[in-house]
Design an enzyme around this catalytic site. Structure first.
Site, PDB file in Angstrom:
ATOM      1  N   ARG A  84      43.212 -17.589  32.680  1.00 25.96           N
ATOM      2  CA  ARG A  84      44.282 -16.763  32.126  1.00 25.96           C
ATOM      3  C   ARG A  84      45.200 -16.340  33.255  1.00 25.96           C
ATOM      4  O   ARG A  84      44.765 -15.837  34.276  1.00 25.96           O
ATOM      5  CB  ARG A  84      43.680 -15.525  31.442  1.00 25.96           C
ATOM      6  CG  ARG A  84      44.659 -14.393  31.170  1.00 25.96           C
ATOM      7  CD  ARG A  84      45.598 -14.698  30.008  1.00 25.96           C
ATOM      8  NE  ARG A  84      46.674 -13.747  29.891  1.00 25.96           N
ATOM      9  CZ  ARG A  84      46.638 -12.636  29.177  1.00 25.96           C
ATOM     10  NH1 ARG A  84      45.566 -12.312  28.508  1.00 25.96           N
ATOM     11  NH2 ARG A  84      47.692 -11.849  29.120  1.00 25.96           N
ATOM     12  N   ARG A  93      49.007 -18.642  26.834  1.00 29.57           N
ATOM     13  CA  ARG A  93      47.774 -18.342  27.556  1.00 29.57           C
ATOM     14  C   ARG A  93      46.605 -19.111  26.984  1.00 29.57           C
ATOM     15  O   ARG A  93      46.585 -19.436  25.812  1.00 29.57           O
ATOM     16  CB  ARG A  93      47.474 -16.854  27.537  1.00 29.57           C
ATOM     17  CG  ARG A  93      47.405 -16.294  26.138  1.00 29.57           C
ATOM     18  CD  ARG A  93      47.581 -14.822  26.089  1.00 29.57           C
ATOM     19  NE  ARG A  93      48.896 -14.487  26.564  1.00 29.57           N
ATOM     20  CZ  ARG A  93      49.468 -13.314  26.451  1.00 29.57           C
ATOM     21  NH1 ARG A  93      48.838 -12.340  25.883  1.00 29.57           N
ATOM     22  NH2 ARG A  93      50.660 -13.092  26.897  1.00 29.57           N
ATOM     23  N   ASP A  96      43.252 -14.701  25.460  1.00 29.05           N
ATOM     24  CA  ASP A  96      43.633 -13.298  25.482  1.00 29.05           C
ATOM     25  C   ASP A  96      42.514 -12.535  24.787  1.00 29.05           C
ATOM     26  O   ASP A  96      42.184 -12.837  23.633  1.00 29.05           O
ATOM     27  CB  ASP A  96      44.959 -13.107  24.743  1.00 29.05           C
ATOM     28  CG  ASP A  96      45.529 -11.714  24.876  1.00 29.05           C
ATOM     29  OD1 ASP A  96      45.175 -11.005  25.838  1.00 29.05           O
ATOM     30  OD2 ASP A  96      46.355 -11.325  24.025  1.00 29.05           O
ATOM     31  N   ASP A  98      41.589  -8.734  23.844  1.00 30.50           N
ATOM     32  CA  ASP A  98      42.075  -7.361  23.791  1.00 30.50           C
ATOM     33  C   ASP A  98      41.021  -6.454  23.188  1.00 30.50           C
ATOM     34  O   ASP A  98      40.469  -6.751  22.122  1.00 30.50           O
ATOM     35  CB  ASP A  98      43.344  -7.266  22.935  1.00 30.50           C
ATOM     36  CG  ASP A  98      44.554  -7.884  23.609  1.00 30.50           C
ATOM     37  OD1 ASP A  98      44.604  -7.901  24.853  1.00 30.50           O
ATOM     38  OD2 ASP A  98      45.464  -8.338  22.886  1.00 30.50           O
TER      39      ASP A  98
END
Length: 169
Positions: A84, A93, A96, A98
């Site tokens: 990343r 990307r 990811d 989160d």
């Protein structure tokens, strides 16, 4: 054990395989309780930026003994393992990860914002959450997932039908 919801996204490489290896890495520190369907979604881009490939998005529910800052650091470590690069806001990307919410806590610290900012305005996060936590309520706004999703779909947002996937053991 602490309960957390993590959103997964990616649009470069074999994203489904990347999700698998990211979840394998997470299993070192977390118990994966549930996984959402996979959703194919158009990429968010900055104004005047080049077009990007569509994303795959999903969400997982985990239990962990890690405190929230340590879990977030672990997510960043796993992203780095998957090459990343944090070059462009909303850029393409490989992965990811989160931290959407952790024990329904609210944090406004610069390095740990909970729930994740903009969760309530991202259908590609809310719909996967609906798959695994239909009764989740945003701890700041007090809105249910169904209300937030309805607000976005009424405003014209669309999301492709999700597809089932399973983690390989």
């Amino acid at each position: 054990m602490n309960s957390a919801f993590i959103a997964l996204g990616g649009n470069l490489g074999d994203v489904k395989q990347t999700f698998q290896t990211a979840c394998d890495a997470l299993k070192e520190t977390c118990n994966i309780i549930a996984i959402s369907k996979l959703y194919h979604t158009p990429a968010l881009t900055m104004p005047n930026s080049d077009p990007q490939p569509d994303y795959w998005n999903a969400a997982i529910h985990v239990h962990t003994q890690l405190p929230a800052p340590t879990l977030l650091a672990e997510l960043h470590r796993i992203e780095a393992l998957h090459h990343r690069k944090r070059i462009e806001h909303w850029g393409s990307r490989t992965l990811d990860l989160d931290l959407i919410t952790y024990e329904q806590r609210i944090s406004t610290q610069a390095d740990l914002k909970l729930p994740h900012p903009e969760t309530q305005s991202r259908l590609f996060v809310l719909q996967p959450l609906m798959d695994i936590a239909p009764f989740w309520v945003h701890p700041v706004t007090g809105e249910s997932l169904s209300t937030m999703i309805t607000n976005l779909t009424d405003a014209g947002e669309k999301l492709h039908k999700g597809e089932a996937w399973q983690l390989q053991h």
